[in-house]
Scaffold this motif. Structure first.
Motif, PDB file in Angstrom:
ATOM      1  N   ILE A 171       0.831  -1.205   0.000  1.00 50.17           N
ATOM      2  CA  ILE A 171       0.000   0.000   0.000  1.00 50.17           C
ATOM      3  C   ILE A 171       0.864   1.251   0.000  1.00 50.17           C
ATOM      4  CG2 ILE A 171      -1.704   1.311   1.328  1.00 50.17           C
ATOM      5  CD1 ILE A 171      -2.778  -1.419   2.327  1.00 50.17           C
ATOM      6  N   ARG A 172       1.888   1.254   0.851  1.00 54.13           N
ATOM      7  CA  ARG A 172       2.758   2.433   0.939  1.00 54.13           C
ATOM      8  C   ARG A 172       3.441   2.731  -0.383  1.00 54.13           C
ATOM      9  NH1 ARG A 172       7.394   2.938   4.570  1.00 54.13           N
ATOM     10  NH2 ARG A 172       7.376   5.058   3.741  1.00 54.13           N
ATOM     11  N   ALA A 173       3.817   1.686  -1.122  1.00 52.33           N
ATOM     12  CA  ALA A 173       4.519   1.889  -2.391  1.00 52.33           C
ATOM     13  C   ALA A 173       3.691   2.749  -3.342  1.00 52.33           C
ATOM     14  CB  ALA A 173       4.840   0.540  -3.034  1.00 52.33           C
ATOM     15  N   PHE A 174       2.391   2.515  -3.392  1.00 45.98           N
ATOM     16  CA  PHE A 174       1.554   3.276  -4.319  1.00 45.98           C
ATOM     17  C   PHE A 174       1.168   4.638  -3.747  1.00 45.98           C
ATOM     18  CE2 PHE A 174       1.198  -1.053  -5.851  1.00 45.98           C
ATOM     19  CZ  PHE A 174       1.447  -0.857  -7.206  1.00 45.98           C
ATOM     20  N   LEU A 175       1.119   4.757  -2.423  1.00 41.58           N
ATOM     21  CA  LEU A 175       0.914   6.078  -1.833  1.00 41.58           C
ATOM     22  C   LEU A 175       2.137   6.961  -2.099  1.00 41.58           C
ATOM     23  CD1 LEU A 175      -0.743   5.217   1.619  1.00 41.58           C
ATOM     24  CD2 LEU A 175      -1.869   5.906  -0.509  1.00 41.58           C
ATOM     25  N   VAL A 176       3.331   6.374  -1.966  1.00 42.30           N
ATOM     26  CA  VAL A 176       4.566   7.111  -2.260  1.00 42.30           C
ATOM     27  C   VAL A 176       4.611   7.496  -3.738  1.00 42.30           C
ATOM     28  CG1 VAL A 176       7.084   6.898  -2.419  1.00 42.30           C
ATOM     29  CG2 VAL A 176       5.888   6.111  -0.361  1.00 42.30           C
ATOM     30  N   TYR A 177       4.218   6.576  -4.589  1.00 42.66           N
ATOM     31  CA  TYR A 177       4.222   6.883  -6.024  1.00 42.66           C
ATOM     32  C   TYR A 177       3.259   8.025  -6.329  1.00 42.66           C
ATOM     33  CZ  TYR A 177       4.403   6.209 -11.060  1.00 42.66           C
ATOM     34  OH  TYR A 177       4.583   6.401 -12.403  1.00 42.66           O
ATOM     35  N   PHE A 200      -6.230   8.173  -3.106  1.00 36.20           N
ATOM     36  CA  PHE A 200      -4.810   8.434  -3.379  1.00 36.20           C
ATOM     37  C   PHE A 200      -4.098   7.130  -3.765  1.00 36.20           C
ATOM     38  CE2 PHE A 200      -4.978  12.180  -0.147  1.00 36.20           C
ATOM     39  CZ  PHE A 200      -5.724  12.918  -1.064  1.00 36.20           C
ATOM     40  N   PHE A 201      -4.410   6.050  -3.047  1.00 32.42           N
ATOM     41  CA  PHE A 201      -3.831   4.752  -3.388  1.00 32.42           C
ATOM     42  C   PHE A 201      -4.261   4.344  -4.803  1.00 32.42           C
ATOM     43  CE2 PHE A 201      -4.493   0.155  -3.716  1.00 32.42           C
ATOM     44  CZ  PHE A 201      -3.217  -0.318  -3.471  1.00 32.42           C
ATOM     45  N   PHE A 202      -5.539   4.510  -5.095  1.00 29.76           N
ATOM     46  CA  PHE A 202      -6.075   4.133  -6.395  1.00 29.76           C
ATOM     47  C   PHE A 202      -5.424   4.946  -7.508  1.00 29.76           C
ATOM     48  CE2 PHE A 202      -9.902   1.633  -7.585  1.00 29.76           C
ATOM     49  CZ  PHE A 202      -9.713   1.664  -8.955  1.00 29.76           C
ATOM     50  N   ALA A 203      -5.279   6.253  -7.280  1.00 32.01           N
ATOM     51  CA  ALA A 203      -4.674   7.117  -8.294  1.00 32.01           C
ATOM     52  C   ALA A 203      -3.206   6.763  -8.501  1.00 32.01           C
ATOM     53  CB  ALA A 203      -4.820   8.583  -7.889  1.00 32.01           C
ATOM     54  N   GLY A 204      -2.515   6.410  -7.415  1.00 32.00           N
ATOM     55  CA  GLY A 204      -1.124   5.997  -7.548  1.00 32.00           C
ATOM     56  C   GLY A 204      -0.999   4.730  -8.385  1.00 32.00           C
ATOM     57  N   ALA A 205      -1.879   3.773  -8.148  1.00 35.84           N
ATOM     58  CA  ALA A 205      -1.848   2.525  -8.912  1.00 35.84           C
ATOM     59  C   ALA A 205      -2.194   2.776 -10.377  1.00 35.84           C
ATOM     60  CB  ALA A 205      -2.812   1.513  -8.296  1.00 35.84           C
ATOM     61  N   ARG A 206      -3.196   3.617 -10.621  1.00 37.25           N
ATOM     62  CA  ARG A 206      -3.609   3.876 -12.013  1.00 37.25           C
ATOM     63  C   ARG A 206      -2.498   4.554 -12.796  1.00 37.25           C
ATOM     64  NH1 ARG A 206      -4.713   7.787 -15.002  1.00 37.25           N
ATOM     65  NH2 ARG A 206      -4.660   9.313 -13.315  1.00 37.25           N
ATOM     66  N   LEU A 218      -5.658  -4.464  -8.657  1.00 38.38           N
ATOM     67  CA  LEU A 218      -4.793  -4.363  -7.488  1.00 38.38           C
ATOM     68  C   LEU A 218      -5.593  -3.997  -6.247  1.00 38.38           C
ATOM     69  CD1 LEU A 218      -1.942  -4.284  -6.207  1.00 38.38           C
ATOM     70  CD2 LEU A 218      -1.880  -1.857  -6.799  1.00 38.38           C
ATOM     71  N   PHE A 219      -6.448  -2.994  -6.372  1.00 39.11           N
ATOM     72  CA  PHE A 219      -7.248  -2.554  -5.226  1.00 39.11           C
ATOM     73  C   PHE A 219      -8.122  -3.699  -4.731  1.00 39.11           C
ATOM     74  CE2 PHE A 219     -10.190  -0.346  -2.619  1.00 39.11           C
ATOM     75  CZ  PHE A 219      -9.679   0.910  -2.345  1.00 39.11           C
ATOM     76  N   SER A 220      -8.701  -4.449  -5.669  1.00 41.94           N
ATOM     77  CA  SER A 220      -9.571  -5.568  -5.307  1.00 41.94           C
ATOM     78  C   SER A 220      -8.810  -6.624  -4.529  1.00 41.94           C
ATOM     79  CB  SER A 220     -10.186  -6.190  -6.567  1.00 41.94           C
ATOM     80  OG  SER A 220     -10.996  -5.258  -7.251  1.00 41.94           O
ATOM     81  N   ARG A 221      -7.555  -6.880  -4.922  1.00 42.40           N
ATOM     82  CA  ARG A 221      -6.764  -7.883  -4.226  1.00 42.40           C
ATOM     83  C   ARG A 221      -6.292  -7.377  -2.867  1.00 42.40           C
ATOM     84  NH1 ARG A 221      -9.412 -10.008  -6.677  1.00 42.40           N
ATOM     85  NH2 ARG A 221      -9.190 -11.363  -8.496  1.00 42.40           N
ATOM     86  N   VAL A 222      -5.905  -6.125  -2.802  1.00 47.68           N
ATOM     87  CA  VAL A 222      -5.457  -5.564  -1.526  1.00 47.68           C
ATOM     88  C   VAL A 222      -6.592  -5.562  -0.517  1.00 47.68           C
ATOM     89  CG1 VAL A 222      -4.746  -3.418  -0.397  1.00 47.68           C
ATOM     90  CG2 VAL A 222      -3.554  -4.200  -2.442  1.00 47.68           C
TER      91      VAL A 222
END
Length: 463
Positions: A171-177, A200-206, A218-222
């Motif tokens: 989770i932190r990886a995508f928040l940092v991104y 914010f997590f979702f936007a980082g992953a997208r 990713l969000f679904s799995r997390v």
């Protein structure tokens, strides 16, 4: 359970509406009465005993909805079936979603994030901790919000308690991104006020994957959503989408928030109570998509529907138009080419869940007005004449579920003229903010009976 009728029950009466009460859930047989007729002037009363589905395979549903109103019944729906495709618009431009879109571009993810969280696992303490983290909103004060955000992104906030290292680092990886992406846009000052950590997590992953579908996966799995539960953007895109509407007086309004619940600022929390907003100058004629910089009908664009949505529509056992903002939550998914074509071709329950109260978009509406709006959206009646259909309302809707005591008038004769005779009143509750809403257990049991009755009828016809 005793069925009760609002009004007398002779067959010649055209004004009968069924009240259902469902104290048991989910697979107990019930006696069920309904309205049926081939002649709008002549209704018949009959009794039907629904039976449990003997197949171990759960029925499959596709639900058109927004991110708020239907959320209240998602938990109860999971007790009936997890084979649900949740189809959501990606045009919301309010709250922290608007700030993300303003700075990073891309489609709106707020409604999708909201539904994902409702579907998320809650069976373990860690699952609850992850859900609490991704569901958290930062303070309204911009300085406090920014300070709390840095505590979260640096892994020092108490919200990380109970989240194991693998989950924490993912989770932190995508928040940092996400943080890096907004810092790279030094010409834009990002406001964290009232921001959603899940957004914010979702936007980082997208932005990392450059794929909305990958971010949803990713969000679904997390958040540990059941694999057979699908959260589908109605348009699979990495671009920004803007919703527009045309009123009957010719006025064009740009932006979902401006249509349904205009606010003074993009980070202002939305209060969706209809009394909070001035009335529209006239009723909404249609909604459509606009280019990012467009301001009028010359800037209308025609995005393609998500192929996964079309594939699901061809195979599900039931199509549901959920309660919510009619023109800004439901219709944006219906106006796309291919949606009306497939729904009209299906022989399955097609159920409208009527709102319990009016809002800015549906002032003065009766039940038949909702049916007309959905039909016009699916037929694309007022759009490009080369893309229009001419299907009847009954090809899109064959059952209307109504919350008991709701504000929307049930004009049975007009519904009959539209070819809709199955109008079922379902027990309701009063929500302090939303007013009259469906009782979740009763609503899901009503869907159980509708699907069960339709399956039984079809099997009888085959035999």
């Amino acid at each position: 359970m005793a069925d009760s009728w609002l009004g007398p029950c002779p067959s010649r009466s055209p004004s009968l509406i069924l009240t259902l009460s469902f104290p048991q859930f989910p697979w107990r047989s019930h006696s069920m009465s309904t309205l049926r007729s081939q002649n709008p002037k002549h209704f018949r009363c009959y009794s039907f005993s629904s039976i449990p589905n003997p197949s171990p395979v759960m029925p499959s549903l596709l639900v058109f909805s927004g991110g708020t109103a239907f959320n209240g019944v998602v938990e109860e729906l999971k007790n009936f079936t997890t084979r649900v495709a949740h189809v959501l618009p990606v045009s919301d431009d309010g709250g922290s979603t608007a700030e993300i879109v303003r700075v990073l571009g891309g489609p709106a993810v707020g409604d999708i994030r909201s539904r994902c969280l409702r579907l998320a696992d809650k069976s373990s303490s860690e699952a609850v901790a992850v859900r609490r983290l991704l569901g958290h909103r930062l303070p309204l004060d911009s300085r406090q919000a920014k300070s709390e955000w840095y505590d979260i992104v640096e892994g020092e906030h108490s919200l990380w308690t109970g989240v194991s290292k693998p989950y924490r680092e993912t989770i932190r990886a995508f928040l940092v991104y996400f943080q890096n992406q907004i810092l790279r846009r030094s010409d834009e000052s990002f406001c964290f006020s009232n921001g959603s950590i899940g957004n914010f997590f979702f936007a980082g992953a997208r932005t990392f994957f450059q794929s909305l579908d990958a971010a949803i996966f990713l969000f679904s799995r997390v958040s540990d959503i059941p694999s057979e539960s699908l959260v589908l953007p109605v348009i699979s895109t990495n671009d920004r989408l803007t919703l527009g509407c045309e009123l009957w007086d010719g006025t064009i309004i740009r932006g979902q928030n401006e249509i349904s619940h205009p606010t003074k600022g993009y980070m202002e929390p939305v209060n969706k109570e209809s009394s909070s907003f001035p009335a529209l100058p006239s009723r909404i004629k249609r909604v459509f998509y606009m280019s990012s910089e467009g301001q009028n009908l010359l800037h209308e664009v025609f995005p393609a529907a998500n192929q996964s949505v079309l594939d699901q529509l061809r195979n599900v056992d039931c199509v549901v138009y959920a309660m919510g903002s009619l023109f800004t939550s439901i219709c944006p998914s219906l106006v796309l080419i291919g949606i009306g074509e497939i729904i009209s071709s299906r022989s399955c329950p097609k159920v409208l869940l009527l709102n319990g109260s009016r809002d800015r978009e549906t002032s003065g509406f009766s039940a038949s007005c909702f049916v007309t709006a959905i039909t016009d959206a699916l037929n694309r009646t007022y759009g490009n004449p080369h893309n229009c259909l001419a299907n009847l309302p009954s090809q899109y809707i064959n059952t209307v579920l109504v919350p008991k005591g709701g504000e929307i008038p049930i004009d049975v004769q007009h519904l009959a003229a539209q070819g809709i005779f199955n109008v079922i009143v379902v027990d309701s509750i009063h929500d302090p903010k939303a007013g009259v809403v469906f009782d979740p257990k009763s609503l899901i049991q009503a869907l159980v009976d509708v699907i069960g009755r339709y399956t039984s009828t079809n099997l009888t016809a085959v035999v």
